[in-house]
Design a protein around this motif. Structure first.
Motif, PDB file in Angstrom:
ATOM      1  N   SER A   1       0.817  -1.218   0.000  1.00  0.00           N
ATOM      2  CA  SER A   1       0.000   0.000   0.000  1.00  0.00           C
ATOM      3  C   SER A   1       0.847   1.262   0.000  1.00  0.00           C
ATOM      4  O   SER A   1       0.432   2.293  -0.546  1.00  0.00           O
ATOM      5  N   ARG A   2       2.030   1.220   0.589  1.00  0.00           N
ATOM      6  CA  ARG A   2       2.888   2.407   0.582  1.00  0.00           C
ATOM      7  C   ARG A   2       3.334   2.761  -0.837  1.00  0.00           C
ATOM      8  O   ARG A   2       3.519   3.934  -1.168  1.00  0.00           O
ATOM      9  N   ALA A   3       3.515   1.751  -1.674  1.00  0.00           N
ATOM     10  CA  ALA A   3       3.929   2.012  -3.051  1.00  0.00           C
ATOM     11  C   ALA A   3       2.832   2.692  -3.853  1.00  0.00           C
ATOM     12  O   ALA A   3       3.115   3.405  -4.818  1.00  0.00           O
ATOM     13  N   HIS A   4       1.575   2.482  -3.450  1.00  0.00           N
ATOM     14  CA  HIS A   4       0.459   2.937  -4.273  1.00  0.00           C
ATOM     15  C   HIS A   4      -0.387   4.016  -3.606  1.00  0.00           C
ATOM     16  O   HIS A   4      -1.449   4.368  -4.102  1.00  0.00           O
ATOM     17  N   GLY A   5       0.106   4.533  -2.475  1.00  0.00           N
ATOM     18  CA  GLY A   5      -0.500   5.730  -1.914  1.00  0.00           C
ATOM     19  C   GLY A   5      -1.710   5.523  -1.044  1.00  0.00           C
ATOM     20  O   GLY A   5      -2.501   6.447  -0.874  1.00  0.00           O
ATOM     21  N   PHE A   6      -1.893   4.329  -0.440  1.00  0.00           N
ATOM     22  CA  PHE A   6      -3.014   4.190   0.493  1.00  0.00           C
ATOM     23  C   PHE A   6      -2.602   3.438   1.758  1.00  0.00           C
ATOM     24  O   PHE A   6      -3.331   2.606   2.284  1.00  0.00           O
ATOM     25  N   ALA A   7      -1.428   3.784   2.269  1.00  0.00           N
ATOM     26  CA  ALA A   7      -0.955   3.180   3.519  1.00  0.00           C
ATOM     27  C   ALA A   7      -1.711   3.756   4.707  1.00  0.00           C
ATOM     28  O   ALA A   7      -2.091   4.926   4.721  1.00  0.00           O
TER      29      ALA A   7
ATOM     30  N   ARG B   1       6.186  10.058  -4.151  1.00  0.00           N
ATOM     31  CA  ARG B   1       5.728   9.745  -2.802  1.00  0.00           C
ATOM     32  C   ARG B   1       6.868   9.176  -1.960  1.00  0.00           C
ATOM     33  O   ARG B   1       7.702   8.427  -2.466  1.00  0.00           O
ATOM     34  N   PRO B   2       6.895   9.495  -0.662  1.00  0.00           N
ATOM     35  CA  PRO B   2       7.959   8.929   0.189  1.00  0.00           C
ATOM     36  C   PRO B   2       7.780   7.427   0.362  1.00  0.00           C
ATOM     37  O   PRO B   2       6.665   6.906   0.271  1.00  0.00           O
ATOM     38  N   HIS B   3       8.866   6.754   0.603  1.00  0.00           N
ATOM     39  CA  HIS B   3       8.888   5.314   0.877  1.00  0.00           C
ATOM     40  C   HIS B   3       8.278   4.500  -0.255  1.00  0.00           C
ATOM     41  O   HIS B   3       7.555   3.526  -0.030  1.00  0.00           O
ATOM     42  N   CYS B   4       8.586   4.892  -1.488  1.00  0.00           N
ATOM     43  CA  CYS B   4       8.255   4.070  -2.653  1.00  0.00           C
ATOM     44  C   CYS B   4       9.459   3.244  -3.086  1.00  0.00           C
ATOM     45  O   CYS B   4       9.310   2.156  -3.628  1.00  0.00           O
ATOM     46  N   ALA B   5      10.654   3.770  -2.891  1.00  0.00           N
ATOM     47  CA  ALA B   5      11.870   3.102  -3.335  1.00  0.00           C
ATOM     48  C   ALA B   5      12.999   3.447  -2.371  1.00  0.00           C
ATOM     49  O   ALA B   5      12.991   4.509  -1.712  1.00  0.00           O
ATOM     50  N   TYR B   6      13.991   2.536  -2.314  1.00  0.00           N
ATOM     51  CA  TYR B   6      15.070   2.684  -1.341  1.00  0.00           C
ATOM     52  C   TYR B   6      16.464   2.561  -1.948  1.00  0.00           C
ATOM     53  O   TYR B   6      17.416   3.134  -1.419  1.00  0.00           O
ATOM     54  N   PHE B   7      16.579   1.805  -3.037  1.00  0.00           N
ATOM     55  CA  PHE B   7      17.901   1.620  -3.630  1.00  0.00           C
ATOM     56  C   PHE B   7      17.731   1.152  -5.073  1.00  0.00           C
ATOM     57  O   PHE B   7      16.814   0.388  -5.386  1.00  0.00           O
ATOM     58  N   ALA B   8      18.628   1.625  -5.950  1.00  0.00           N
ATOM     59  CA  ALA B   8      18.630   1.171  -7.344  1.00  0.00           C
ATOM     60  C   ALA B   8      20.053   1.162  -7.861  1.00  0.00           C
ATOM     61  O   ALA B   8      20.824   2.100  -7.615  1.00  0.00           O
ATOM     62  N   ASP B   9      20.399   0.105  -8.570  1.00  0.00           N
ATOM     63  CA  ASP B   9      21.648   0.045  -9.314  1.00  0.00           C
ATOM     64  C   ASP B   9      21.399   0.761 -10.642  1.00  0.00           C
ATOM     65  O   ASP B   9      20.577   0.326 -11.450  1.00  0.00           O
ATOM     66  N   ASP B  10      22.081   1.861 -10.860  1.00  0.00           N
ATOM     67  CA  ASP B  10      21.804   2.692 -12.034  1.00  0.00           C
ATOM     68  C   ASP B  10      22.022   1.931 -13.337  1.00  0.00           C
ATOM     69  O   ASP B  10      21.248   2.086 -14.289  1.00  0.00           O
ATOM     70  N   ASP B  11      23.056   1.107 -13.417  1.00  0.00           N
ATOM     71  CA  ASP B  11      23.306   0.328 -14.627  1.00  0.00           C
ATOM     72  C   ASP B  11      22.171  -0.662 -14.886  1.00  0.00           C
ATOM     73  O   ASP B  11      21.758  -0.876 -16.026  1.00  0.00           O
TER      74      ASP B  11
END
Length: 287
Positions: free
Chosen positions: A36-42, A118-128
């Motif tokens: 739900s945090r990813a989609h805005g209804f937490a 939105r906050p707390h949708c993502a935390y880490f990504a490898d750019d490559d």
């Protein structure tokens, strides 16, 4: 490598995920929310359902039996705030690419969450990694994506709403979201399959009858404000709407032109992610 979110909770979630990666010898490529945090209804006390895509060591990835290609870590406590828990689930790079070839929306939606405001949708990504999967995400086809969503809807209706006991109210939001995603793909397949990730934006773009829209909006208001997200209630109007809409989807999906994703796209991502080229994998001639 990019950390996303500098707040204490985001860092704590990264700590949980990277501790798991270190203990298993895997390398995290992507770390995002999936619930739900990813989609805005937490709700105020919603846990964090975190999705991970990870790269196994080369020797393990190339083995006939590569070991665990999924992760399912339940209810890890955030150390600074025991009121919140983290569930970590996801796939190896091989499994994620297989999902991409099947046009599974879960694959590309995970990468798209890195661009959500939105906050707390993502935390880490490898750019490559994000750059490499771009062509595969762009090639994903609306028809199999819609079939995937219809399958999710079918399972949820049977597992959650067909039981005699009252379902949790929040389940209606989760199932309605999948239905609206499928409806968006069916109605907008000429534009691709990339439906809005936020529930509010999705509802703005998908036509709904006034009764169902009002009920869903009331549920959203309740979910976002109430710490009691375990409350149960049977909502017969939504039962009927969800079941009827599910039955109509199959015929509508069949009208979407079929498409084919060249496996070479995923193969190229796989090879370059491990620093390999085709000759590296050539086998010696049989004696």
């Amino acid at each position: 490598m990019t950390n996303i979110g500098s707040d204490e909770r985001s860092q704590a979630i990264r700590d949980v995920a990277f501790a798991w990666a270190e203990s298993t010898g895997n390398e995290i490529l992507l770390l995002v929310e999936a619930g739900s945090r990813a989609h805005g209804f937490a709700s105020p006390n919603s846990d964090h359902d975190v999705r991970v895509i990870f790269r196994q060591p080369l020797t393990r990835a190339m083995a006939l039996l590569p070991g665990d290609e999924t992760v399912d870590l339940k209810h890890a406590k955030l150390p600074f705030d025991p009121g919140f828990e983290v569930s970590l689930a996801g796939w190896s790079l091989r499994r994620a690419l297989e999902l991409g070839l099947a046009s599974a929306p879960q694959f590309s939606a995970a990468a798209r969450l890195t661009r959500e405001a939105r906050p707390h949708c993502a935390y880490f990504a490898d750019d490559d990694f994000l750059r490499r999967i771009g062509p595969l995400a762009a090639a994903m086809a609306p028809r199999p994506a819609a079939h995937n969503l219809r399958g999710q809807l079918k399972v949820a209706l049977k597992r959650e709403l067909a039981r005699p006991e009252d379902p949790k109210q929040k389940i209606y939001l989760q199932i309605a979201q999948v239905l609206l995603q499928a409806e968006w793909v069916v109605s907008n397949h000429e534009r691709g399959w990339q439906f809005p990730l936020g529930m509010d934006e999705l509802m703005q773009e998908v036509p709904m009858a006034s009764l169902e829209r009002r009920i869903i909006e009331d549920l959203l208001d309740w979910k976002r404000a109430s710490p009691d997200s375990q409350a149960r209630r049977r909502i017969h109007a939504l039962d009927s709407w969800l079941a009827t809409s599910h039955e109509l989807l199959n015929e509508r999906i069949a009208q979407i032109p079929d498409a084919y994703i060249a496996p070479e796209i995923a193969e190229s991502i796989w090879l370059t992610s491990y620093g390999l080229t085709e000759p590296d994998l050539e086998m010696a001639p049989a004696p």
